[in-house]
Motif scaffolding. Structure first.
Motif, mmCIF file in Angstrom:
data_model
loop_
_atom_site.group_PDB
_atom_site.id
_atom_site.type_symbol
_atom_site.label_atom_id
_atom_site.label_comp_id
_atom_site.label_asym_id
_atom_site.label_seq_id
_atom_site.Cartn_x
_atom_site.Cartn_y
_atom_site.Cartn_z
ATOM 1 N N ARG A 455 0.855 -1.195 0.000
ATOM 2 C CA ARG A 455 0.000 0.000 0.000
ATOM 3 C C ARG A 455 0.891 1.244 0.000
ATOM 4 O O ARG A 455 1.861 1.334 0.759
ATOM 5 N N LEU A 456 0.566 2.210 -0.864
ATOM 6 C CA LEU A 456 1.305 3.467 -0.918
ATOM 7 C C LEU A 456 0.939 4.329 0.288
ATOM 8 O O LEU A 456 -0.240 4.629 0.516
ATOM 9 N N THR A 457 1.948 4.712 1.073
ATOM 10 C CA THR A 457 1.689 5.478 2.293
ATOM 11 C C THR A 457 2.078 6.943 2.165
ATOM 12 O O THR A 457 1.541 7.773 2.908
ATOM 13 N N GLN A 458 3.011 7.279 1.262
ATOM 14 C CA GLN A 458 3.343 8.689 1.069
ATOM 15 C C GLN A 458 3.955 8.911 -0.309
ATOM 16 O O GLN A 458 4.629 8.047 -0.855
ATOM 17 N N ALA A 459 3.717 10.079 -0.880
ATOM 18 C CA ALA A 459 4.267 10.483 -2.171
ATOM 19 C C ALA A 459 3.925 11.945 -2.405
ATOM 20 O O ALA A 459 2.754 12.283 -2.575
ATOM 21 N N ASP A 460 4.941 12.789 -2.401
ATOM 22 C CA ASP A 460 4.714 14.212 -2.630
ATOM 23 C C ASP A 460 6.007 14.803 -3.175
ATOM 24 O O ASP A 460 6.993 14.907 -2.444
ATOM 25 N N PRO A 461 6.063 15.180 -4.473
ATOM 26 C CA PRO A 461 7.315 15.671 -5.057
ATOM 27 C C PRO A 461 7.846 16.887 -4.318
ATOM 28 O O PRO A 461 7.135 17.865 -4.108
ATOM 29 N N GLY A 462 9.104 16.783 -3.908
ATOM 30 C CA GLY A 462 9.748 17.880 -3.196
ATOM 31 C C GLY A 462 9.536 17.869 -1.704
ATOM 32 O O GLY A 462 10.202 18.592 -0.973
ATOM 33 N N THR A 463 8.608 17.053 -1.217
ATOM 34 C CA THR A 463 8.312 17.020 0.218
ATOM 35 C C THR A 463 8.554 15.643 0.815
ATOM 36 O O THR A 463 9.297 15.494 1.782
ATOM 37 N N ALA A 464 7.913 14.622 0.238
ATOM 38 C CA ALA A 464 8.018 13.279 0.803
ATOM 39 C C ALA A 464 8.282 12.274 -0.310
ATOM 40 O O ALA A 464 7.517 12.205 -1.274
ATOM 41 N N LYS A 465 9.354 11.534 -0.188
ATOM 42 C CA LYS A 465 9.646 10.498 -1.173
ATOM 43 C C LYS A 465 8.625 9.367 -1.067
ATOM 44 O O LYS A 465 7.951 9.200 -0.054
ATOM 45 N N VAL A 466 8.535 8.595 -2.137
ATOM 46 C CA VAL A 466 7.583 7.494 -2.183
ATOM 47 C C VAL A 466 7.941 6.457 -1.120
ATOM 48 O O VAL A 466 9.114 6.097 -0.946
ATOM 49 N N GLU A 467 6.917 5.990 -0.410
ATOM 50 C CA GLU A 467 7.135 4.919 0.565
ATOM 51 C C GLU A 467 5.894 4.044 0.610
ATOM 52 O O GLU A 467 4.769 4.518 0.461
ATOM 53 N N PHE A 468 6.127 2.741 0.788
ATOM 54 C CA PHE A 468 5.051 1.764 0.843
ATOM 55 C C PHE A 468 5.090 1.035 2.196
ATOM 56 O O PHE A 468 6.078 1.081 2.936
ATOM 57 N N ALA A 469 3.998 0.344 2.456
ATOM 58 C CA ALA A 469 3.897 -0.563 3.609
ATOM 59 C C ALA A 469 3.248 -1.857 3.128
ATOM 60 O O ALA A 469 2.497 -1.850 2.153
ATOM 61 N N PRO A 470 3.532 -2.972 3.782
ATOM 62 C CA PRO A 470 2.845 -4.214 3.413
ATOM 63 C C PRO A 470 1.349 -4.042 3.544
ATOM 64 O O PRO A 470 0.858 -3.431 4.513
ATOM 65 N N ALA A 471 0.586 -4.531 2.562
ATOM 66 C CA ALA A 471 -0.875 -4.387 2.596
ATOM 67 C C ALA A 471 -1.489 -5.339 3.619
ATOM 68 O O ALA A 471 -0.978 -6.411 3.871
#
Length: 471
Positions: A455-471
């Protein structure tokens, strides 16, 4: 890739912020631009009768290399012309000082920050077709197996006849329509690949993330290199190896070196191979194993990604006055090697060319080369670090821009890395879009090499790099 859209768009704003953070130059000073417009120093030798051609990505204008391949009795002859940047740059002048400040060309999704002004790198010094240009012309004779039998390098005027891209070159070769000089790229490239395997060299065929622009929108895809790219790379390696041997024989030079990986790093890879269910018998060398893998298989692609850790630590080694350096080998090449084929985009290559020209003519290197030589490894290390940071951060920003509206969504992924000290944290590779990203937040050990729903937990260009967690 060219990012379109308004300058205030989040992606473009994040890329501008990255350039500011890294201190990337915005333009060239007037005195640098003025010098870039000066006429070059031209060599007396005229080699414009050689029907050279270039192979580069589509649309490239900064063409460093042109080649002509031919058969000779008992083997082949490789003519390899390198853009003669030193013919345009006055030692110690504004253009030289600016190149030492920039070190390498930097590639961003929305613009390119060149080592030299476009008037030089994309025009006067570039080996564009049907233009007479000063060049450093290598002639390397090979036997029937592709081994070097003779090497010569000197300055000459050259003229490229054709500008090819990899896709069309591959198509011509594959369909049997290529002229002999292009068709021989396959024969010589494959011969050099066999010699690479024989000496224990390694070319990692890792699936690459490529940013593409389709009708004003952008996306990330995985791209496997075409065979023509690998064959072309072998000719660059051939020239770099010839340059290293020439400088070593003359006693002064600058090599690209990579120490042999420590036993601990190889041991970690063996554990990774076991976790990925890749059979690695103890009598099989690391290089042999690499050549047996297919990057289209998820487990193999994950292992190849891990193998890139053994290539970290490459640097530049200077030697002079006949004192041979302690380290001369680039362990991935499995031979002495030098960067010399991309002087429009990399500072050190201009110096390597001058050292090779001096060695071939059996004369001392120019004083301006010797004066800058000892500082080059540190200068190049800093420039290389910045280029690596640009590449990583740009991909991170584009990944975040692609996924910023999909936080909370589920994706199919493969676990390609797990931290030794924290096995609930690692890296996943998505099938689509082509994203590598951090995974954390789980309570159980991540299954290395296994498919996993995330599951995608964060993604915001310039603020937060992409990060996932186990679904």
């Amino acid at each position: 890739m060219r990012v379109t859209g308004a300058p205030e768009a989040p992606l473009r704003a994040a890329l501008r912020a990255l350039r500011t953070e890294l201190g990337v130059p915005e333009g060239f000073p007037p005195d640098v631009l003025e010098e870039a417009g000066h006429a070059p120093r031209l060599p007396s030798d005229d080699a414009t009768d050689i029907p050279l051609f270039t192979i580069d990505p589509p649309g490239s204008m900064d063409l460093d290399q042109a080649m002509h391949l031919s058969r000779r009795r008992g083997g082949y002859r490789v003519r390899y012309a390198i853009a003669d940047v030193a013919a345009f740059v006055a030692p110690g002048g504004p253009l030289d000082a600016e190149a030492h400040r920039r070190v390498t060309t930097l590639y961003f999704p929305d613009e390119r920050v060149p080592l030299h002004p476009a008037a030089l790198s994309e025009d006067a010094a570039s080996l564009l077709p049907d233009r007479i240009r000063p060049a450093v012309l290598w002639t390397i004779d090979l036997d029937a197996e592709g081994r070097t039998t003779a090497t010569d390098v000197h300055r000459a005027l050259v003229r490229s006849r054709a500008r090819l891209d990899y896709k069309h070159a591959q198509k011509q070769i594959g369909e049997g329509r290529a002229e002999e000089s292009l068709a021989l790229l396959k024969d010589i490239g494959q011969a050099r690949e066999r010699l690479e395997a024989e000496r224990g060299g390694i070319s990692l065929d890792v699936p690459e993330q490529e940013i593409v622009d389709e009708d004003g929108t952008y996306e990330l895809v995985y791209r496997a290199p075409l065979p023509a790219e690998s064959w072309n790379a072998q000719l660059s390696l051939l020239t770099g190896m010839a340059a290293a041997e020439l400088m070593l024989s003359h006693g002064t030079g600058i090599l690209r070196t990579l120490p042999t990986a420590p036993d601990g790093a190889v041991g970690r890879l063996r554990r990774t191979a076991k976790a990925l269910r890749i059979r690695w018998p103890h009598h099989v060398s690391y290089a042999e194993l690499i050549r047996s893998l297919d990057p289209h298989w998820p487990h193999h692609a994950a292992f190849l990604q891990e193998c890139t850790t053994l290539l970290r630590g490459a640097g530049y080694t200077v030697f002079r006055d006949g004192v041979r350096p302690e380290t001369t080998i680039h362990s991935a090449v499995a031979a002495p090697y030098a960067h010399c084929t991309a002087p429009l985009r990399r500072l050190a290559d201009r110096y390597a060319s001058e050292l090779c020209l001096a060695a071939a003519a059996d004369r001392p290197p120019p004083e301006w080369v010797l004066a800058a030589l000892d500082d080059l490894p540190e200068v190049m290390a800093e420039g290389t670090r910045r280029a690596g940071t640009v590449e990583r951060e740009c991909v991170d920003i584009v990944e975040a821009a692609l996924l910023k509206d999909r936080v909370g969504d589920l994706f199919e992924a493969c676990v390609v890395d797990v931290r030794d000290d924290e096995p609930t944290v690692g890296t996943v590779q998505l099938e689509s879009p082509a994203v590598f990203a951090r995974i954390a937040g789980g309570t159980t050990e991540l299954p290395l090499g296994e498919r996993l729903r995330v599951r995608l937990t964060q993604a915001d260009p310039g603020t937060a790099k992409v990060e996932f967690a186990p679904a």
